[in-house]
Enzyme design. Sequence first.
Site, PDB file in Angstrom:
ATOM      1  N   ALA A   1      10.056  -5.342   4.027  1.00 41.72           N
ATOM      2  CA  ALA A   1       9.780  -6.004   2.612  1.00 41.72           C
ATOM      3  C   ALA A   1       8.374  -5.630   1.973  1.00 41.72           C
ATOM      4  O   ALA A   1       8.277  -5.631   0.648  1.00 41.72           O
ATOM      5  CB  ALA A   1      10.087  -7.448   2.684  1.00 41.72           C
ATOM      6  N   HIS A   2       7.550  -5.108   2.888  1.00 38.10           N
ATOM      7  CA  HIS A   2       6.159  -5.053   2.407  1.00 38.10           C
ATOM      8  C   HIS A   2       6.238  -3.753   1.552  1.00 38.10           C
ATOM      9  O   HIS A   2       6.552  -2.637   1.920  1.00 38.10           O
ATOM     10  CB  HIS A   2       5.210  -4.683   3.279  1.00 38.10           C
ATOM     11  CG  HIS A   2       3.720  -5.260   2.697  1.00 38.10           C
ATOM     12  ND1 HIS A   2       3.067  -4.330   2.200  1.00 38.10           N
ATOM     13  CD2 HIS A   2       2.883  -6.364   2.963  1.00 38.10           C
ATOM     14  CE1 HIS A   2       1.652  -4.762   1.869  1.00 38.10           C
ATOM     15  NE2 HIS A   2       1.838  -5.914   2.259  1.00 38.10           N
TER      16      HIS A   2
END
Length: 294
Positions: free
Chosen positions: A80-81
């Site tokens: 998700a980063h």
Amino acid sequence: MSERPLLLSVPNVSEGADAPTIDAIGRAFAPAWLLDLHTDPDHGRSVYSLAAPQGELAQALLSGARAAVSRIDLRRHRGAHPHVGAIDVAPVVYVDESARGAACAEALTAAALIGDELELPVFLYGDLATIQHNRERANIRRGGPTALAERMQTSELKPDYGPPLPHESAGALLVTARPPLIAFNVDLATDDVELAKRIAARLRESGGGPSGVRAIGLHLPARARAQVSFNVHDHTKAPLKLLVQEVAKEAPIAEAELVGLAPAAAFDDFPPDVPIRNFDPERQLIENALRSSG
């Protein structure tokens, strides 16, 4: 002759689950000392905290970048980063203002070496940015690797070192020199990611929050939680205790997390009822880590 200053670096790579890959990259950063390693499969990211004297750190970053480029393929990335590279960022960090010049020189040396040998585009950001647009990492990362390729193809984005187009499997790298910042996460006792995003939007500097605060809201599937993920550029202007208190106004907090290292003063008056996951003061407070490495 004066001693060469000891510099830190916090390279982030876009792999948070494959232990052999993470370990191999960590070994490749030698001869720099590995002070701390933080991995997160939900973020799809590993953060290495390194220390080495000026003159050795650039070569260590080149070696680690070589391993990351050879082992990580962004086309298979999960996490998700925000990111644009296999080795995504590699800031050189000076703890003392007197070492700022040395850190800038080492960062530029690392950027040139990596861009040349690995044929990896390198963008300078922060205080080393050569154009105002690139001061913020978010401006370069906007849209991720696919958008990066499109923007480089049209020359909207031009790297400072390396080829004009992204590396096919490794993307691009962002490099700067800076004082310590604090990467600090607050896990909510809920999986409501929209709530986390709203809290992040309110607390980041661009949304009217404290000076120097960057924040995003994320979903953590492995822990079934939402998270507010902070970068705090100056903890004296944005104390961690204040950020925790502000989050708690809108959501119950499960726990906090420090990613990498932080100055001891950052935890002054930290709320005692908020647990910090896997926190090790001897390893993660800069003063203690540097004492141990010496």
